[in-house]
Design a protein around this motif. Structure first.
Motif, short mmCIF file in Angstrom:
data_model
loop_
_atom_site.label_atom_id
_atom_site.label_comp_id
_atom_site.label_asym_id
_atom_site.label_seq_id
_atom_site.Cartn_x
_atom_site.Cartn_y
_atom_site.Cartn_z
N LEU A 5 87.44 17.96 -57.69
CA LEU A 5 87.17 16.68 -58.58
C LEU A 5 86.32 15.78 -57.48
CD1 LEU A 5 88.58 15.57 -61.02
CD2 LEU A 5 90.04 14.16 -59.63
N ASN A 8 82.43 17.37 -57.30
CA ASN A 8 81.77 17.27 -58.49
C ASN A 8 81.41 15.93 -59.01
OD1 ASN A 8 80.86 19.97 -58.58
ND2 ASN A 8 83.00 20.35 -59.44
N GLY A 9 82.69 15.09 -58.57
CA GLY A 9 82.39 13.53 -58.96
C GLY A 9 81.18 12.93 -58.62
N GLN A 11 78.33 14.33 -58.04
CA GLN A 11 77.28 14.83 -58.74
C GLN A 11 77.12 14.18 -59.98
OE1 GLN A 11 77.69 18.96 -59.41
NE2 GLN A 11 76.24 18.79 -60.97
N LEU A 12 78.17 13.97 -60.67
CA LEU A 12 78.10 13.14 -62.08
C LEU A 12 77.63 11.87 -61.90
CD1 LEU A 12 78.24 13.84 -64.97
CD2 LEU A 12 80.85 13.02 -64.64
N SER A 13 78.44 11.00 -60.88
CA SER A 13 77.77 9.67 -60.69
C SER A 13 76.30 9.38 -60.09
CB SER A 13 78.73 8.89 -59.76
OG SER A 13 78.72 9.49 -58.62
N MET A 15 74.09 11.69 -61.12
CA MET A 15 73.32 11.74 -62.66
C MET A 15 73.02 10.62 -63.07
SD MET A 15 74.24 14.54 -65.50
CE MET A 15 75.40 13.43 -66.58
N ARG A 16 74.18 9.97 -63.39
CA ARG A 16 74.16 8.73 -64.22
C ARG A 16 73.06 7.77 -63.59
NH1 ARG A 16 80.35 8.74 -64.76
NH2 ARG A 16 80.57 9.70 -66.59
N ARG A 19 69.64 8.98 -63.88
CA ARG A 19 69.28 8.73 -65.49
C ARG A 19 68.89 7.14 -65.75
NH1 ARG A 19 72.40 11.44 -70.29
NH2 ARG A 19 74.25 11.05 -68.95
N ASP A 69 73.19 16.63 -69.06
CA ASP A 69 74.25 17.84 -68.81
C ASP A 69 73.58 18.63 -70.10
OD1 ASP A 69 75.40 17.17 -71.32
OD2 ASP A 69 77.37 16.83 -70.11
N GLU A 70 74.36 19.90 -69.94
CA GLU A 70 74.01 21.06 -70.73
C GLU A 70 74.06 20.63 -72.37
OE1 GLU A 70 76.79 24.17 -69.44
OE2 GLU A 70 77.74 24.03 -71.35
N ARG A 71 75.08 20.14 -72.53
CA ARG A 71 75.21 19.70 -74.21
C ARG A 71 74.28 18.86 -74.78
NH1 ARG A 71 77.65 15.14 -75.60
NH2 ARG A 71 77.81 15.02 -78.12
N GLU A 72 73.95 17.73 -73.69
CA GLU A 72 72.66 16.70 -74.11
C GLU A 72 71.65 17.53 -74.15
OE1 GLU A 72 74.49 12.78 -71.75
OE2 GLU A 72 73.69 14.37 -70.85
N ALA A 74 71.28 20.88 -75.01
CA ALA A 74 71.32 21.57 -76.22
C ALA A 74 70.97 20.81 -77.41
CB ALA A 74 72.73 22.09 -76.53
N ASP B 18 88.11 12.18 -66.21
CA ASP B 18 88.59 13.09 -64.80
C ASP B 18 88.10 14.44 -64.80
OD1 ASP B 18 89.96 10.64 -63.85
OD2 ASP B 18 91.84 11.40 -64.76
N GLU B 21 84.36 14.43 -64.56
CA GLU B 21 83.68 14.36 -63.38
C GLU B 21 83.90 15.43 -62.51
OE1 GLU B 21 82.68 11.56 -61.46
OE2 GLU B 21 82.61 10.36 -63.06
N ALA B 22 84.91 16.26 -62.49
CA ALA B 22 85.33 17.37 -61.78
C ALA B 22 84.47 18.62 -61.96
CB ALA B 22 86.86 17.95 -62.39
N VAL B 23 83.96 18.93 -63.37
CA VAL B 23 82.95 19.86 -63.71
C VAL B 23 81.67 19.39 -63.79
CG1 VAL B 23 85.02 21.40 -64.58
CG2 VAL B 23 83.55 19.87 -65.91
N GLY B 24 81.34 18.08 -63.46
CA GLY B 24 80.07 17.86 -63.55
C GLY B 24 79.22 17.68 -65.01
N VAL B 25 79.86 17.07 -65.92
CA VAL B 25 79.59 17.04 -67.24
C VAL B 25 79.77 15.71 -67.57
CG1 VAL B 25 79.00 19.40 -67.77
CG2 VAL B 25 81.20 18.28 -68.56
N THR B 26 79.37 15.08 -68.94
CA THR B 26 79.84 13.88 -69.43
C THR B 26 81.16 13.99 -70.00
OG1 THR B 26 78.79 13.98 -71.43
CG2 THR B 26 77.35 13.12 -69.58
N THR B 29 80.84 15.56 -73.60
CA THR B 29 80.67 16.87 -73.52
C THR B 29 82.17 17.55 -73.41
OG1 THR B 29 78.69 17.04 -72.38
CG2 THR B 29 80.10 18.93 -72.22
N TYR B 38 81.40 21.83 -79.71
CA TYR B 38 80.30 22.46 -78.78
C TYR B 38 80.72 23.56 -77.89
CZ TYR B 38 77.16 22.85 -74.91
OH TYR B 38 76.44 23.39 -73.92
N PHE B 51 88.44 25.44 -62.37
CA PHE B 51 89.47 24.41 -62.28
C PHE B 51 90.69 24.31 -62.44
CE2 PHE B 51 90.81 19.96 -63.71
CZ PHE B 51 90.61 19.27 -62.54
#
Lengths: 138, 67
Positions: A5, A8-9, A11-13, A15-16, A19, A69-72, A74, B18, B21-26, B29, B38, B51
């Protein structure tokens, strides 16, 4: 689980943050362009405008951060494919309609329409080139 | 694709944010996966399985979707 958690947390922040920075650079470039054109600085306006896009490209391509991210991604691919399909319909029926105008209605379509259709055709030629490169690259 | 992401997430008491954040997507998603709107990539499916400490087959069930 907690360790994952945390790692990777960040990494996401990140990215935001990147962006927001990338989109902010483009918006700042456009806003700066409009402001400088209003103040009658045409060259500086275009420098700021291009600078905004270059900053976007630098953040997008020059860093290891994935902005979307991957869904965006796609969704973007599906939207691009849908746009291309719509454009194809416009080109096929638009070109036929434009050719039928003179014999059937005794008038021609505006030159701007012809240019728009040619621009769409150029877009398809570009698509074919990119498709071929992706399909046949070693 | 049918999946048990929502159930697994509820089991460990995490929010969508949460897990995102843990897996690195929004968060959107994760929401789209849970609502079966999806299908994640293999990479993300592996991350989710890792995870929750389970196999991908325990998390995603394509056969249920076909029926």
């Amino acid at each position: 689980m907690t360790q994952t958690l945390r790692s990777n947390g960040g990494q996401l922040s990140r990215m935001r943050r990147y962006r927001r920075l990338a989109i902010g650079a483009v918006l700042a470039g456009v806003a700066g362009n409009l402001a400088l054109r209003t103040l009658d600085f045409p060259v500086a306006a275009e420098v700021v405008y291009i600078g905004g896009f270059l900053a976007f490209l630098a953040i997008w391509l020059g860093t290891d951060v994935t902005l979307f991210d991957e869904r965006e991604q796609a969704i973007e691919q599906r939207a691009s494919a849908a746009t291309l399909s719509i454009t194809a319909v416009i080109v096929v029926f638009g070109a036929a309609t434009a050719r039928l105008f003179p014999p059937l209605l005794g008038t021609t379509v505006p030159t701007a329409v012809h240019y728009a259709l040619y621009a769409f055709i150029v877009q398809f030629v570009l698509f074919a080139g990119v498709y071929g490169w992706l399909r046949y690259r070693p | 694709m049918k999946n048990h992401v929502r159930a697994r997430r509820d089991d460990v008491g995490l929010s969508q944010a949460d897990l995102a954040e843990a897996v690195g997507v929004t968060r959107q998603t994760i929401n789209a996966i849970e609502r079966e709107r999806y299908d994640p990539s293999i990479e993300l499916a592996f991350k989710l399985a890792a995870f929750f400490d389970c196999r991908i087959e325990d998390l995603f069930d394509p056969e249920l979707d076909a029926s």
